[in-house]
Every structure is written in structure tokens, then in C-alpha cells.
Design an enzyme around this catalytic site. Sequence first.
Site, PDB file in Angstrom:
ATOM      1  CB  CYS A 247      -0.889  -0.034   1.244  1.00  0.00           C
ATOM      2  SG  CYS A 247      -1.604   1.526   1.719  1.00  0.00           S
ATOM      3  CD  GLU A 248      -0.137   5.549  -3.775  1.00  0.00           C
ATOM      4  OE1 GLU A 248      -0.769   6.605  -3.795  1.00  0.00           O
ATOM      5  OE2 GLU A 248       0.415   5.078  -4.787  1.00  0.00           O
ATOM      6  CG  HIS A 249      -2.429   5.665   1.262  1.00  0.00           C
ATOM      7  ND1 HIS A 249      -3.691   5.218   0.946  1.00  0.00           N
ATOM      8  CD2 HIS A 249      -2.148   6.626   0.355  1.00  0.00           C
ATOM      9  CE1 HIS A 249      -4.150   5.886  -0.094  1.00  0.00           C
ATOM     10  NE2 HIS A 249      -3.237   6.741  -0.465  1.00  0.00           N
ATOM     11  CG  HIS A 250      -0.716   3.123   6.068  1.00  0.00           C
ATOM     12  ND1 HIS A 250      -1.933   2.983   5.433  1.00  0.00           N
ATOM     13  CD2 HIS A 250      -0.851   4.163   6.911  1.00  0.00           C
ATOM     14  CE1 HIS A 250      -2.763   3.899   5.896  1.00  0.00           C
ATOM     15  NE2 HIS A 250      -2.138   4.630   6.782  1.00  0.00           N
TER      16      HIS A 250
ATOM     17  CD  GLN B  31      -7.965  -4.291  -4.179  1.00  0.00           C
ATOM     18  OE1 GLN B  31      -7.670  -4.321  -2.992  1.00  0.00           O
ATOM     19  NE2 GLN B  31      -8.987  -4.967  -4.667  1.00  0.00           N
TER      20      GLN B  31
ATOM     21  CG  HIS C 170      -5.945  -3.470   1.426  1.00  0.00           C
ATOM     22  ND1 HIS C 170      -5.210  -2.599   0.655  1.00  0.00           N
ATOM     23  CD2 HIS C 170      -6.830  -4.061   0.591  1.00  0.00           C
ATOM     24  CE1 HIS C 170      -5.642  -2.661  -0.594  1.00  0.00           C
ATOM     25  NE2 HIS C 170      -6.623  -3.543  -0.655  1.00  0.00           N
TER      26      HIS C 170
ATOM     27  CB  CYS D  64      -2.937  -0.359   5.744  1.00  0.00           C
ATOM     28  SG  CYS D  64      -4.020  -0.394   4.313  1.00  0.00           S
TER      29      CYS D  64
END
Length: 190
Positions: A80-83, A121, A149, A151
Site C-alpha cells: 500500500c502506498e499510504h502505509h 488496488q 489490506h 493497513c
Amino acid sequence: MEEAVSEERLSRLVREQLELIGEDPDREGLVRTPARVASALEFLTRGYGQTVEEVIGTAIFEEPHDSMVIVKDIEVYSLCEHHMLPFFGKAHIAYIPNGRIVGISKFPRIVDVFARRLQLQERLTEQIAQAIEDALNPQGVGVVVEAIHLCMMMRGVEKQNSKTITSAVRGLFRRDHRTREEFLRLTRSD
């Protein structure tokens, strides 16, 4: 040489992260951790160094086949690019050829080109569909990705049983509801 320099720099950054969270990077269990994490991160993001054209190579063939082709349950592993936490699951890909087919082993390779990057995703699903459309110019393409996910499981809302499903449809899969329904029915889990 570039790879060795990059891995060495990543290793130093991981060591610094360990120190920042209050760990001792010199204790026995962590001495090799910075190098292992750097190596793992390079592997998990190797998609940045790949292209769809490279992984397909010469595996596109002229063929008059015009019925739906489906490759189901392709394993997906991404970050995941956020976490920068993992998400994983399955991709289901279908296309209706338009005089050209591709070797079926290329579908998992196409998935990995995009999954092995920091990712969303939703974007991953669209990128896979677009890559197949660009490579084959088929009558239609359908892609469904089902993923869990970490996250959402390990932090934040902490929902252990949630699954995210995304889809991308092009051509006949978008215009003809019967084609789309056939694809979705055939990709449902047994």
C-alpha cells in the site's frame, strides 16, 4: 553497481529507523535486519524496473480465436502506498481476442509489473486492464482484484475480515452486460 549502492543506502536508512523507534540495531536479532529489509524492499518494488513490453516479449501470436479467455486466481502481493504495508489476494483476468492472443503465463507477469510497486488496488486493477488492452487490442478486457489490506487489519480500523474488490472493464465487457455477467460469474470463488 547502482543496485549495491541503493541497497547499502536503504540499509543505512533502516538502521536509522530502528534507532528512531528506540531499538538497538546492534543487538543480536537486529544486526542483519537493515540489510534484509533493504533486500526485501528492493524485491517487493522490482516492478519499477520492469515494463509490460519486456515481460510479454515475443509471446503475442496471431490467432483467429474470439471466445473469452480467463486466467483466474493469479496471486497478487503488493505494498500500500499510504502505509507501505502489504496487501495481497487474487487477480482474475479475461479478454476476448481480436485476432491476437498472448501466452497465458504472461498474465501473472503483467500483474507483477504493477503489483511490485507502491500501489493502490484501484490503480493496480486499471493498470492491468490498460496494459492488456494496449498489448492486444482485444474486443474486450475484464479484470477483478480481490485483496486483503494489512493497513486495515493491523492499524486504523483493525477490521480482520474485510476484503476489497475492484474491477476494470473495457470494450465488450463494458458495453455488453451479458459478457460482463459471464465474466463475473466465471470468476466468482467456488
